[in-house]
Design a protein around this motif. Structure first.
Motif, PDB file in Angstrom:
ATOM      1  N   ASN A 171       0.655  -1.297   0.336  1.00 21.30           N
ATOM      2  CA  ASN A 171       0.251   0.136   0.420  1.00 21.30           C
ATOM      3  C   ASN A 171       0.867   1.111  -0.166  1.00 21.30           C
ATOM      4  O   ASN A 171       1.033   2.052   0.955  1.00 21.30           O
ATOM      5  CB  ASN A 171      -1.340  -0.196   0.975  1.00 21.30           C
ATOM      6  N   ILE A 172       1.874   1.115  -0.916  1.00 20.78           N
ATOM      7  CA  ILE A 172       2.542   2.382  -0.996  1.00 20.78           C
ATOM      8  C   ILE A 172       1.908   3.287  -1.693  1.00 20.78           C
ATOM      9  O   ILE A 172       1.442   4.525  -1.949  1.00 20.78           O
ATOM     10  CB  ILE A 172       4.027   2.311  -1.516  1.00 20.78           C
ATOM     11  N   HIS A 173       1.090   2.564  -2.683  1.00 18.09           N
ATOM     12  CA  HIS A 173       0.058   3.513  -3.378  1.00 18.09           C
ATOM     13  C   HIS A 173      -1.832   3.037  -3.003  1.00 18.09           C
ATOM     14  O   HIS A 173      -1.942   2.425  -2.514  1.00 18.09           O
ATOM     15  CB  HIS A 173      -0.308   3.440  -5.156  1.00 18.09           C
ATOM     16  N   ALA A 174      -2.347   4.110  -2.533  1.00 19.72           N
ATOM     17  CA  ALA A 174      -3.390   4.283  -1.430  1.00 19.72           C
ATOM     18  C   ALA A 174      -4.289   3.558  -2.173  1.00 19.72           C
ATOM     19  O   ALA A 174      -5.365   2.480  -1.290  1.00 19.72           O
ATOM     20  CB  ALA A 174      -4.112   5.769  -1.597  1.00 19.72           C
ATOM     21  N   ARG A 175      -4.933   3.576  -3.237  1.00 18.28           N
ATOM     22  CA  ARG A 175      -5.963   3.115  -4.383  1.00 18.28           C
ATOM     23  C   ARG A 175      -5.873   1.950  -4.540  1.00 18.28           C
ATOM     24  O   ARG A 175      -7.021   0.796  -4.243  1.00 18.28           O
ATOM     25  CB  ARG A 175      -6.353   3.519  -5.183  1.00 18.28           C
ATOM     26  N   GLU A 176      -4.656   1.334  -3.577  1.00 23.59           N
ATOM     27  CA  GLU A 176      -4.119  -0.224  -4.014  1.00 23.59           C
ATOM     28  C   GLU A 176      -4.308  -1.295  -2.666  1.00 23.59           C
ATOM     29  O   GLU A 176      -3.951  -1.566  -2.497  1.00 23.59           O
ATOM     30  CB  GLU A 176      -2.924  -0.747  -4.292  1.00 23.59           C
ATOM     31  N   TRP A 177      -5.787  -1.297  -2.284  1.00 23.03           N
ATOM     32  CA  TRP A 177      -6.300  -1.593  -1.440  1.00 23.03           C
ATOM     33  C   TRP A 177      -6.339  -2.906  -0.569  1.00 23.03           C
ATOM     34  O   TRP A 177      -5.473  -3.283  -0.481  1.00 23.03           O
ATOM     35  CB  TRP A 177      -7.883  -1.615  -0.988  1.00 23.03           C
ATOM     36  N   ILE A 178      -5.858  -4.077  -2.326  1.00 24.94           N
ATOM     37  CA  ILE A 178      -5.956  -5.141  -2.327  1.00 24.94           C
ATOM     38  C   ILE A 178      -3.993  -5.943  -1.231  1.00 24.94           C
ATOM     39  O   ILE A 178      -4.014  -6.805  -1.028  1.00 24.94           O
ATOM     40  CB  ILE A 178      -5.878  -6.531  -3.558  1.00 24.94           C
ATOM     41  N   ALA A 179      -3.265  -4.299  -1.829  1.00 28.69           N
ATOM     42  CA  ALA A 179      -1.793  -4.470  -1.119  1.00 28.69           C
ATOM     43  C   ALA A 179      -1.770  -5.164   0.339  1.00 28.69           C
ATOM     44  O   ALA A 179      -1.219  -5.584   0.561  1.00 28.69           O
ATOM     45  CB  ALA A 179      -1.205  -3.856  -1.898  1.00 28.69           C
ATOM     46  N   GLU A 218      -6.365   6.089   4.362  1.00 31.68           N
ATOM     47  CA  GLU A 218      -7.608   6.502   4.838  1.00 31.68           C
ATOM     48  C   GLU A 218      -8.492   7.620   4.150  1.00 31.68           C
ATOM     49  O   GLU A 218      -9.657   7.312   3.885  1.00 31.68           O
ATOM     50  CB  GLU A 218      -7.020   7.006   5.782  1.00 31.68           C
ATOM     51  N   TRP A 219      -7.401   8.951   3.120  1.00 32.59           N
ATOM     52  CA  TRP A 219      -8.223   9.349   2.144  1.00 32.59           C
ATOM     53  C   TRP A 219      -8.631   8.546   1.164  1.00 32.59           C
ATOM     54  O   TRP A 219     -10.289   8.837   0.554  1.00 32.59           O
ATOM     55  CB  TRP A 219      -7.402  10.295   2.065  1.00 32.59           C
ATOM     56  N   SER A 220      -8.442   7.930   0.883  1.00 31.08           N
ATOM     57  CA  SER A 220      -8.964   6.787  -0.292  1.00 31.08           C
ATOM     58  C   SER A 220     -10.124   6.031  -0.168  1.00 31.08           C
ATOM     59  O   SER A 220     -11.375   5.996  -0.381  1.00 31.08           O
ATOM     60  CB  SER A 220      -8.171   5.360  -1.064  1.00 31.08           C
ATOM     61  N   ARG A 221     -10.470   5.698   1.546  1.00 30.66           N
ATOM     62  CA  ARG A 221     -11.748   5.174   2.317  1.00 30.66           C
ATOM     63  C   ARG A 221     -12.844   5.927   1.962  1.00 30.66           C
ATOM     64  O   ARG A 221     -14.171   5.653   2.078  1.00 30.66           O
ATOM     65  CB  ARG A 221     -11.048   4.529   3.489  1.00 30.66           C
ATOM     66  N   ALA A 222     -12.412   7.739   2.469  1.00 31.38           N
ATOM     67  CA  ALA A 222     -12.842   8.606   3.570  1.00 31.38           C
ATOM     68  C   ALA A 222     -13.970   9.774   1.816  1.00 31.38           C
ATOM     69  O   ALA A 222     -14.753   9.978   2.248  1.00 31.38           O
ATOM     70  CB  ALA A 222     -13.521   8.995   4.559  1.00 31.38           C
ATOM     71  N   MET A 226     -10.133   6.977  -5.495  1.00 31.12           N
ATOM     72  CA  MET A 226      -8.991   6.928  -6.509  1.00 31.12           C
ATOM     73  C   MET A 226      -7.975   7.130  -6.196  1.00 31.12           C
ATOM     74  O   MET A 226      -6.601   7.636  -6.740  1.00 31.12           O
ATOM     75  CB  MET A 226      -9.790   7.222  -7.986  1.00 31.12           C
ATOM     76  N   TRP A 227      -7.875   7.582  -5.122  1.00 30.02           N
ATOM     77  CA  TRP A 227      -6.536   8.869  -4.298  1.00 30.02           C
ATOM     78  C   TRP A 227      -5.309   7.661  -4.881  1.00 30.02           C
ATOM     79  O   TRP A 227      -5.712   6.464  -4.554  1.00 30.02           O
ATOM     80  CB  TRP A 227      -7.041   9.107  -2.484  1.00 30.02           C
ATOM     81  N   ARG A 228      -4.214   7.395  -5.352  1.00 31.31           N
ATOM     82  CA  ARG A 228      -3.173   7.128  -5.441  1.00 31.31           C
ATOM     83  C   ARG A 228      -1.738   8.003  -4.667  1.00 31.31           C
ATOM     84  O   ARG A 228      -0.601   7.390  -3.969  1.00 31.31           O
ATOM     85  CB  ARG A 228      -2.667   7.512  -6.818  1.00 31.31           C
ATOM     86  N   LYS A 229      -1.642   9.324  -4.335  1.00 29.31           N
ATOM     87  CA  LYS A 229      -0.389   9.715  -4.102  1.00 29.31           C
ATOM     88  C   LYS A 229      -0.295   9.546  -2.022  1.00 29.31           C
ATOM     89  O   LYS A 229      -1.556   9.498  -1.454  1.00 29.31           O
ATOM     90  CB  LYS A 229      -0.357  11.266  -4.013  1.00 29.31           C
ATOM     91  N   THR A 230       0.642  10.314  -2.337  1.00 30.03           N
ATOM     92  CA  THR A 230       0.722  10.271  -0.048  1.00 30.03           C
ATOM     93  C   THR A 230      -0.503  11.300   0.241  1.00 30.03           C
ATOM     94  O   THR A 230      -1.097  12.286  -0.499  1.00 30.03           O
ATOM     95  CB  THR A 230       1.956  10.771   0.270  1.00 30.03           C
ATOM     96  N   ARG A 231      -0.251  12.282   1.565  1.00 30.88           N
ATOM     97  CA  ARG A 231      -1.526  13.465   1.645  1.00 30.88           C
ATOM     98  C   ARG A 231      -0.735  14.889   2.071  1.00 30.88           C
ATOM     99  O   ARG A 231      -0.999  15.858   2.716  1.00 30.88           O
ATOM    100  CB  ARG A 231      -2.355  13.284   2.485  1.00 30.88           C
ATOM    101  N   SER A 232       0.556  14.346   2.021  1.00 32.70           N
ATOM    102  CA  SER A 232       1.828  15.528   2.203  1.00 32.70           C
ATOM    103  C   SER A 232       1.364  17.444   1.899  1.00 32.70           C
ATOM    104  O   SER A 232       0.879  17.312   0.649  1.00 32.70           O
ATOM    105  CB  SER A 232       2.986  15.931   2.100  1.00 32.70           C
TER     106      SER A 232
END
Ligand code: 0X9
Ligand code: ZN
Ligand code: ZN
Length: 402
Positions: A171-179, A218-222, A226-232
């Protein structure tokens, strides 16, 4: 002056609207486009580099690439495909509907505990990880995300001097939940059912970082599935985050990366600018200084069912031990396929996909970890992509554990 002020207030409100509420993706479609020659690949690549579309998969040299289009982009994209003689199918007819279905199927059983029949939240992962009590598992924190969530690592070892070590992150990438769901399942499997793995654990120590990009997740959940990145936060830009898999210090800023903070492949301000990627580096370096020798690194992503080998930064370049990489890759996907018949492909990352600079796999290889792989998990053509039904978490994970 007053007008300018009003205008900028209106603009700020507009910018903020993107960050407020939940993105529904109503009417968005995903197209699978087939590339059959280099000219067609150039078309796909230029679309990727233009940043106008959300690419669900990194462009693929020969074969299928999945591209999401907003309702107002659908016609235009179809026209580009037609003009270039490219065959395509609609993979997802309405992304918004798929997200709603996922939310419905992700409802929790009442006890609120992690189960792997639904995608676990960060809070569920955290509460479960911090309650693990096992003679072979040790849970610790390697750092904190931008929003101060702990980044956990679980070390599996039968004790004694450090053995050859394997590092897995997810889960380096946010939306890739299966990882992340797969990584946590594997941790649970090793904790609750260690016997089948006794032979392996006699020879190696295993470190698993199951949730690297917890903020993005968490951003991709809430808010934005389709969010992929960090949240900085970047000064001078209203766009948030960078692509953590462009933020490692090897071939930083190379192919398949963007200097634009609004891009989904934004590199970040500099190598390891993100606390999440810096935590991985610091963890590796710190363990090594204590005598740990990492000899394999696997990074869990989705999707496309690929086992990507070094180098990944550009096509046609191979490490001297590539033959060994390839035979391990082939053995791994054979083992995987034997479990549930799920077919994977393996090969040099940029030969199969598209060159990517600043990725974790190449950084690890360059750092001296012998075997490295980026694993793109399920699915391929089943029509879900990132929004993989939760009933595939366990079969996917069983394949990975093999
Ligand atoms: O583009 C990526 O970061 C990975 N694909 S994903 O769809 N999960 O975003 C692939 C990275 C493969 N590694 C290198 N090419 N170095
Ligand atoms: Zn990636
Ligand atoms: Zn990924």
């Amino acid at each position: 002056m007053k007008f300018l002020l009003l205008l900028s207030v209106a603009f700020l409100a507009f910018v903020h609207a993107k960050e407020m509420g939940t993105r529904t993706y109503k009417g968005y479609q995903v197209f699978t486009v087939k590339v059959t020659n280099p000219a067609q690949f150039e078309v796909v690549k230029s679309l990727y580099d233009s940043d106008e579309y959300d690419f669900w998969t990194t462009p693929r040299k020969l074969g299928a690439t999945d591209i999401m289009a907003a309702p107002e982009q659908i016609k235009q994209l179809g026209k580009i495909f037609a003009e270039n003689g490219m065959q395509f199918v609609v993979k997802v007819k309405d992304v918004g509907n798929l997200i709603l279905e996922e939310q419905a199927s992700n409802k929790r059983s009442s006890d609120g505990r992690i189960s792997w029949t639904a995608y676990p939240s960060f809070a569920e992962i955290r509460d479960w990880l911090t309650s693990i009590d096992s003679p072979i598992a040790e849970v610790s924190t390697i750092g904190y995300t931008h929003e101060n969530r702990p980044i956990f690592v679980v070390k599996f070892s039968t004790g004694g001097a450090p053995k050859k070590s394997i590092l897995i992150d997810a889960n380096i990438h946010a939306r890739e939940w299966i990882a992340g769901a797969t990584a946590t399942w594997i941790i649970n499997e090793l904790v609750t059912n260690p016997d089948p793995y006794a032979d392996i654990l006699a020879q190696v120590d295993i470190y698993i970082i199951p949730m690297v990009n917890a903020d993005g997740f968490e951003w991709s959940r809430a808010r934005d599935r389709m969010w992929r990145k960090t949240r900085s936060i970047r000064s001078g830009s209203s766009c948030i985050g960078c692509d953590p898999n462009r933020n490692f210090a090897f071939m930083f800023g190379g192919e398949g990366t963007s200097p634009d903070p609004c891009s989904n492949t934004y590199t970040g301000a500099g190598p390891f600018s993100e606390p999440e990627t810096a935590a991985i580096r610091d963890f590796v370096v710190a363990r090594e200084s204590e005598g740990v020798k990492f000899y394999a690194y696997m990074t869990f992503h989705s999707y496309s069912q690929l086992w990507l080998l070094p180098w990944g930064y550009t096509q046609g370049v191979y490490p001297p031990d590539y033959a060994e990489q390839l035979s391990l890759g082939q053995a791994s996907i054979a083992a995987l396929e034997a479990v549930h018949g799920t077919a994977y492909q393996t090969g040099q990352g940029a030969d199969i996909l598209y060159g990517v600079g600043g990725a974790s796999d190449d950084w690890a290889k360059d750092h001296g970890i012998k075997y490295t792989a980026t694993i793109e998990m399920r699915d391929t053509e089943e029509g879900y992509g990132f929004i993989l039904p939760a009933d595939q978490i366990i079969p996917n994970a069983e394949g990975m554990a093999s």
